[in-house]
Design an enzyme around this catalytic site. Sequence first.
Site, short mmCIF file in Angstrom:
data_model
loop_
_atom_site.label_atom_id
_atom_site.label_comp_id
_atom_site.label_asym_id
_atom_site.label_seq_id
_atom_site.Cartn_x
_atom_site.Cartn_y
_atom_site.Cartn_z
N HIS A 1 4.10 -1.01 3.74
CA HIS A 1 3.27 0.18 3.36
C HIS A 1 4.28 1.59 3.16
O HIS A 1 5.22 1.78 4.23
CB HIS A 1 2.44 0.32 4.53
N ASP B 1 -1.76 13.25 16.26
CA ASP B 1 -0.93 14.36 17.17
C ASP B 1 -1.59 15.85 16.80
O ASP B 1 -1.77 16.08 15.69
CB ASP B 1 0.39 14.23 16.30
N GLU C 1 1.16 5.67 1.06
CA GLU C 1 0.34 6.57 1.78
C GLU C 1 0.55 8.00 1.31
O GLU C 1 1.76 8.17 0.83
CB GLU C 1 0.79 6.38 3.14
N SER D 1 0.86 -1.23 0.00
CA SER D 1 -0.03 -0.07 0.00
C SER D 1 0.96 1.13 0.00
O SER D 1 1.82 1.15 0.44
CB SER D 1 -0.98 0.04 1.09
N PHE E 1 11.07 14.76 10.94
CA PHE E 1 10.27 13.62 11.15
C PHE E 1 10.68 12.58 12.37
O PHE E 1 9.77 12.06 12.82
CB PHE E 1 10.02 12.87 10.02
P1 FAD Z 1 -2.26 5.32 20.62
O1 FAD Z 1 -2.38 3.87 20.08
O2 FAD Z 1 -3.75 5.89 21.33
O3 FAD Z 1 -1.14 5.64 21.41
C1 FAD Z 1 -0.68 6.70 21.79
C2 FAD Z 1 -0.04 6.65 23.05
O4 FAD Z 1 -0.80 6.41 24.16
C3 FAD Z 1 1.10 5.65 23.03
O5 FAD Z 1 2.11 6.06 23.68
C4 FAD Z 1 0.27 4.54 23.84
O6 FAD Z 1 1.37 3.54 24.80
C5 FAD Z 1 -0.23 5.36 24.69
N1 FAD Z 1 -1.67 4.75 25.28
C6 FAD Z 1 -2.65 4.16 24.66
N2 FAD Z 1 -3.55 3.61 25.27
C7 FAD Z 1 -3.28 4.02 26.37
C8 FAD Z 1 -4.14 4.15 27.73
N3 FAD Z 1 -5.30 3.48 27.77
N4 FAD Z 1 -3.68 4.35 29.04
C9 FAD Z 1 -2.31 4.98 28.80
N5 FAD Z 1 -1.79 5.11 27.71
C10 FAD Z 1 -2.19 4.62 26.53
N6 FAD Z 1 -1.44 11.02 12.67
C11 FAD Z 1 -2.39 11.79 12.31
O7 FAD Z 1 -2.63 13.10 12.84
N7 FAD Z 1 -2.96 11.61 11.15
C12 FAD Z 1 -2.94 10.78 10.36
O8 FAD Z 1 -3.58 10.25 9.32
C13 FAD Z 1 -2.03 9.60 10.93
N8 FAD Z 1 -1.62 8.56 10.21
C14 FAD Z 1 -0.62 7.56 10.73
C15 FAD Z 1 -0.62 6.46 10.00
C16 FAD Z 1 0.41 5.55 10.48
C17 FAD Z 1 0.43 4.05 9.87
C18 FAD Z 1 1.09 5.68 11.78
C19 FAD Z 1 2.13 4.69 12.31
C20 FAD Z 1 1.23 7.01 12.35
C21 FAD Z 1 0.01 7.78 11.67
N9 FAD Z 1 -0.01 9.06 12.42
C22 FAD Z 1 -1.05 9.86 11.91
C23 FAD Z 1 0.65 9.48 13.75
C24 FAD Z 1 -0.23 8.70 15.00
O9 FAD Z 1 -1.23 9.75 15.13
C25 FAD Z 1 0.83 9.10 16.18
O10 FAD Z 1 1.86 8.44 16.20
C26 FAD Z 1 0.20 9.35 17.47
O11 FAD Z 1 1.06 10.08 18.24
C27 FAD Z 1 -0.33 8.19 17.93
O12 FAD Z 1 -1.45 7.55 17.48
P2 FAD Z 1 -1.80 6.20 17.72
O13 FAD Z 1 -3.25 5.76 17.12
O14 FAD Z 1 -0.92 5.05 17.58
O15 FAD Z 1 -2.39 6.30 19.38
#
Ligand code: FAD
Length: 281
Positions: free
Chosen positions: A262, A105, A14, A12, A212
Amino acid sequence: MQSQKKFPRTFSFEFFPPKTPEGRAKLRETWKQLGQLRPRFFSVTFGAGGSTREGTLETVLEIRAAGHEAAPHLSCIASSREDLKAQLERYRSNGIRHIVALRGDLPSGVAMSGEFRYAHELVAFIRAEHGDQFHIEVAAYPEYHPQARTAQDDLRNFKRKIDAGANSAITQYFYNADAYYHFIDECEAMGVTLPIVPGIMPIGRFAQLARFSDACGAEIPRWIRRKLEGFGDDTASIRAFGLDVVTRLCDDLLRNGAPGLHFYTLNQAELTTTIWRRLGL
Ligand code: FAD
């Protein structure tokens, strides 16, 4: 790595939604070129601050109209439940059945304002609202998320997303294949056995990559960093070296059973296409 070998490979690409007419025209050329490689899907990022939300859907619909599969991302950190509900309805009413669900973020200086703090809450919300209508991808971090208290916490938090109903995962980019292999072994030990596809960042410009990587916690190994620094403004050498490093990484990952790749294309076709050709895909 045993669990990953049984999955069919998924490739894929992005993109981020362009903000200008020139950017849109450039991206159109890019997806047309990359479409010839017949990826399983394209994905389009979603700005947590709200600036690119319409652009995400527009870009996905344009790519889908040309007959390709395209998945929008959706991040929850700055959105209300009602916003997310409406966004999901928009995706679904446009025939979209594949999304990448994230926390997101916030742009610096923007205060946290949403109702969900973590991606696993978003995954649970999507399942509660739409059952199995969507294939949900989530993010994984072989070098661990920079805000995680410990590596073990981050793994447990990754598993929360799977337990909430994610179907597969895409990793943050990395240049150290062992981090990925170790992460997969740890996931297997926790009973997580769904496809975890490595995210690949081609190397085009050193300053941008360093920025980045500092922000997202991806390590540029010292030998790669030193070499790239040494090239200074010599873009051709940076790209040539980067192509060698990243092609070798992809080759290693695929040989060892990674279930696809990806590519973070940054809306450019050239580096990804060259790596693809060199891999003989
Ligand atoms: P989470 O899985 O929620 O994790 C974030 C942090 O919180 C981690 O440190 C985790 O350990 C901690 N955490 C999770 N659950 C809990 C809990 N219950 N209690 C305490 N701590 C917890 N960002 C964008 O804004 N837009 C995008 O389109 C985008 N696309 C992305 C695509 C990919 C493939 C990747 C890898 C990243 C992308 N990002 C994007 C970046 C991403 O949003 C950031 O890395 C963000 O900081 C974390 O997102 P996450 O969904 O992994 O968060």
